[in-house]
Design an enzyme around this catalytic site. Structure first.
Site, PDB file in Angstrom:
ATOM      1  N   ALA A  22      58.779  -1.491  46.684  1.00 36.37           N
ATOM      2  CA  ALA A  22      58.391  -1.820  47.800  1.00 36.37           C
ATOM      3  C   ALA A  22      59.133  -0.988  48.950  1.00 36.37           C
ATOM      4  O   ALA A  22      60.247  -0.551  48.513  1.00 36.37           O
ATOM      5  CB  ALA A  22      58.650  -3.287  48.313  1.00 36.37           C
ATOM      6  N   GLY A  59      87.446  -3.623  33.520  1.00 38.03           N
ATOM      7  CA  GLY A  59      87.531  -4.890  34.752  1.00 38.03           C
ATOM      8  C   GLY A  59      87.823  -5.984  33.971  1.00 38.03           C
ATOM      9  O   GLY A  59      87.091  -6.798  33.063  1.00 38.03           O
ATOM     10  N   HIS A  66      85.640 -43.934  32.377  1.00 38.77           N
ATOM     11  CA  HIS A  66      86.403 -43.719  31.455  1.00 38.77           C
ATOM     12  C   HIS A  66      85.793 -43.817  30.050  1.00 38.77           C
ATOM     13  O   HIS A  66      84.866 -44.733  29.806  1.00 38.77           O
ATOM     14  CB  HIS A  66      87.614 -44.901  31.517  1.00 38.77           C
ATOM     15  CG  HIS A  66      88.599 -44.718  30.305  1.00 38.77           C
ATOM     16  ND1 HIS A  66      89.552 -43.700  30.153  1.00 38.77           N
ATOM     17  CD2 HIS A  66      88.747 -45.497  29.221  1.00 38.77           C
ATOM     18  CE1 HIS A  66      90.287 -43.901  29.366  1.00 38.77           C
ATOM     19  NE2 HIS A  66      89.893 -44.863  28.506  1.00 38.77           N
ATOM     20  N   ILE A  84      82.865 -11.261  34.925  1.00 41.09           N
ATOM     21  CA  ILE A  84      82.053 -10.848  34.070  1.00 41.09           C
ATOM     22  C   ILE A  84      82.488 -10.344  32.840  1.00 41.09           C
ATOM     23  O   ILE A  84      82.101 -10.726  31.709  1.00 41.09           O
ATOM     24  CB  ILE A  84      81.238  -9.938  35.111  1.00 41.09           C
ATOM     25  CG1 ILE A  84      80.244 -10.412  35.861  1.00 41.09           C
ATOM     26  CG2 ILE A  84      80.020  -9.368  33.898  1.00 41.09           C
ATOM     27  CD1 ILE A  84      79.530  -9.558  36.896  1.00 41.09           C
ATOM     28  N   GLU A 114      92.398  -3.559  33.001  1.00 41.28           N
ATOM     29  CA  GLU A 114      92.327  -4.093  34.367  1.00 41.28           C
ATOM     30  C   GLU A 114      93.301  -3.035  35.280  1.00 41.28           C
ATOM     31  O   GLU A 114      94.308  -3.135  35.072  1.00 41.28           O
ATOM     32  CB  GLU A 114      92.638  -5.526  34.460  1.00 41.28           C
ATOM     33  CG  GLU A 114      92.924  -6.168  35.842  1.00 41.28           C
ATOM     34  CD  GLU A 114      91.748  -6.080  36.824  1.00 41.28           C
ATOM     35  OE1 GLU A 114      92.057  -5.576  37.888  1.00 41.28           O
ATOM     36  OE2 GLU A 114      90.604  -6.160  36.320  1.00 41.28           O
ATOM     37  N   GLY A 118      87.542  -9.123  35.629  1.00 40.22           N
ATOM     38  CA  GLY A 118      87.211 -10.113  36.472  1.00 40.22           C
ATOM     39  C   GLY A 118      86.428 -11.118  35.604  1.00 40.22           C
ATOM     40  O   GLY A 118      86.366 -11.081  34.375  1.00 40.22           O
ATOM     41  N   GLU A 152      58.424  -8.496  44.101  1.00 41.67           N
ATOM     42  CA  GLU A 152      59.345  -8.266  43.263  1.00 41.67           C
ATOM     43  C   GLU A 152      59.090  -7.186  42.285  1.00 41.67           C
ATOM     44  O   GLU A 152      57.981  -7.020  41.904  1.00 41.67           O
ATOM     45  CB  GLU A 152      59.712  -9.479  42.175  1.00 41.67           C
ATOM     46  CG  GLU A 152      60.281  -9.376  41.049  1.00 41.67           C
ATOM     47  CD  GLU A 152      61.718  -8.796  41.313  1.00 41.67           C
ATOM     48  OE1 GLU A 152      62.230  -7.951  40.800  1.00 41.67           O
ATOM     49  OE2 GLU A 152      62.454  -9.499  42.247  1.00 41.67           O
ATOM     50  N   GLY A 207      65.000 -12.675  39.209  1.00 44.13           N
ATOM     51  CA  GLY A 207      66.096 -11.528  39.503  1.00 44.13           C
ATOM     52  C   GLY A 207      67.291 -11.550  38.501  1.00 44.13           C
ATOM     53  O   GLY A 207      67.235 -11.765  37.174  1.00 44.13           O
ATOM     54  N   LYS A 255      75.375 -17.266  29.593  1.00 39.67           N
ATOM     55  CA  LYS A 255      75.620 -18.584  29.243  1.00 39.67           C
ATOM     56  C   LYS A 255      75.175 -18.945  27.926  1.00 39.67           C
ATOM     57  O   LYS A 255      75.743 -19.427  27.193  1.00 39.67           O
ATOM     58  CB  LYS A 255      75.485 -19.523  30.270  1.00 39.67           C
ATOM     59  CG  LYS A 255      75.927 -19.102  31.901  1.00 39.67           C
ATOM     60  CD  LYS A 255      77.395 -18.912  31.711  1.00 39.67           C
ATOM     61  CE  LYS A 255      77.725 -18.212  32.974  1.00 39.67           C
ATOM     62  NZ  LYS A 255      77.587 -17.175  33.288  1.00 39.67           N
TER      63      LYS A 255
END
Length: 464
Positions: free
Chosen positions: A119, A183, A443, A187, A206, A185, A35, A41, A52
């Site tokens: 890498a 955009g 419920h 994100i 958009e 979308g 990594e 990531g 979030k």
């Protein structure tokens, strides 16, 4: 140059890569993972998790503002609230740090050797890694490419200065007075909504004729309504051109009409592209599907001994898809018989309200030549939704007309992301409308709307 050998080499420690490595280690496979940044990531470090956290903080602040303005339907009130964005970001970073350490610990527990650095392929079984302590060569019997994706940059609006990607947006310690989001979308709308709730004046541009084009219009309609309530201006069929001469605005064009959007910051969210360059991919010969690496139903590439998983292999570019692929490939490498036979991969949009999509939409089913039954139940008739002041939205079930097999389940509403597992499980297990309708749902919960939607599709809804 230091050299090490292993049975499995995983390139990339994002959700797909680290899950693959951990599972392989659990199965006794000698595994090395490389990594270049931090374990976890994009998703863990600068994507799913921190976004979030920011969205939750913005929601809580927005509720305080409603109470301070005397508009709380719950009868709550308080003095004028303030937010210390620097402390909020520090809290968010603390969560990321804990999870990052957790992934590192899980890799170690599974006996996986982690190497950090850049890498580059030497050949199909050899990779050189430039680490802080020098170059290290790794030879492996099998290689898994899990290099992920990165934000797409616009030629006339390159990242830098006031033009930012989602990564920089999540690290801001000062609230931009004005924010232009390019955009519409998931994100762009997730982050744009969060900043609007924190106090920024947000404008969304958009290029297509509506927001969230990856979801059907019925699901995106409540989100569009809420954007208006939050004071977010949305321009569709609009293209962003360049920054204004004074760098304080964004020049755009709507159906040929030029105009300027005030923007201290410009957030570009026009998609993500696979990370397929910069690590010596030219040294190996892999078939492509457009920009992505082509794979089969076992995630094998065109070159023997090399697998690819996650965003680098194409849509849907979702962390949970990458994780499932990583776990599968690890078991294949360990000698087990596995293949990709998932019936559906749920997608969640964490806007306000949230959207969940699992399986076929009504239009997709009909396009496939399938006659369908559809049941839809509104949260306005759900007791739990009423008690949380979150009545906008619905749950919709799409099933075959002949045998009632559930083909798709969709929802838009407050916290419906938590229903996504139930939706996916029903489709994966081959449930029929009668199965969903015959399952007792607790419920009062929002999940009752799922059962009621099945009742509606069968022709006998109880609470509408």
């Amino acid at each position: 140059m230091k050299e090490i050998s292993c049975k499995l080499l995983v390139l990339g420690a994002g959700p797909g890569g680290y899950v693959c490595a951990i599972r392989a280690g659990q199965l006794g496979v000698d595994t090395v993972i490389v990594e270049r940044a931090k374990a976890g990531g994009t998703c863990l470090n600068v994507g799913c998790i921190p976004s979030k956290a920011l969205i939750h903080a913005a929601d809580e602040y927005h509720k305080l503002h409603a109470a301070a303005s005397g508009k709380s339907p719950l009868g709550l009130s308080l003095s004028s609230p303030v937010i210390d964005l620097e402390r909020t970001v520090a809290w968010k970073d603390g969560i990321v740090g804990r999870l990052n350490s957790g992934v590192t610990g899980l890799l170690k527990k599974a006996g996986v050797k982690a190497v950090f650095g850049e890498a580059r392929f030497v050949d199909g079984k050899t990779v050189d890694v430039e680490t802080e302590t020098g170059q290290q060569r790794i030879r492996a019997e099998t290689v898994v490419i899990a290099t992920g994706s990165a934000p797409v940059e616009l030629p006339d609006l390159p990242f830098g200065g006031s033009v930012i990607s989602s990564t920089e947006a999540l690290a801001l310690t000062e609230l931009p007075e004005t924010l232009a989001v390019i955009g519409g979308g998931y994100i762009g709308l997730e982050l744009g909504t969060a900043f609007a709730k924190l106090g920024s004046k947000v404008t969304v541009l958009e290029a297509m004729d509506r927001i969230l084009p990856q979801y059907d219009a019925e699901l995106s309609r409540p989100v569009m309504k809420r954007l208006g309530e939050l004071g977010i201006e949305v321009f569709t069929r609009t293209t962003a051109k360049r920054l204004s001469a004074d760098k304080r605005g964004l020049l755009a064009e709507e159906n040929g009409r030029p105009f300027e959007v005030p923007a201290k910051k410009v957030l570009v969210t026009v998609g993500r592209g696979p990370v397929t360059e910069g690590w010596g991919i030219q040294e190996i010969d892999l078939d492509r599907s457009g920009r992505f690496i082509r794979t089969d139903d076992q995630c094998r590439t065109s070159m023997r001994g090399i697998y690819a998983i996650g965003d680098v292999t194409g849509e849907p570019m979702l962390a949970h898809r990458a994780m499932a692929q990583g776990e599968m490939v690890a078991e294949i490498v360990a000698g087990q018989k596995r293949s990709w036979d998932k019936r559906c991969i749920p997608a969640v949009c964490f806007t306000d309200p949230e959207i969940v999509s699992a399986g076929f939409s009504p239009e997709e089913a009909r396009a496939a030549g399938i006659e369908v039954r559809i049941g839809q139940f509104p949260f306005q008739a759900n007791g739990r939704a009423m008690t949380t002041v979150a009545e906008d939205g619905f749950v919709r079930v799409v099933a075959r007309a002949d045998n009632h097999l559930v083909l798709g389940i969709h929802a838009v509403g407050h916290a419906v992301s938590e229903l996504s597992a139930a939706f996916a499980l029903a489709i994966e297990m081959g449930a029929r409308l009668e199965d969903v309708a015959g399952t007792i749902h607790a419920h009062p919960t929002q999940s009752e709307a799922f059962q009621e939607a099945a009742f509606k599709a069968l022709g006998h809804a109880l609470h509408i």
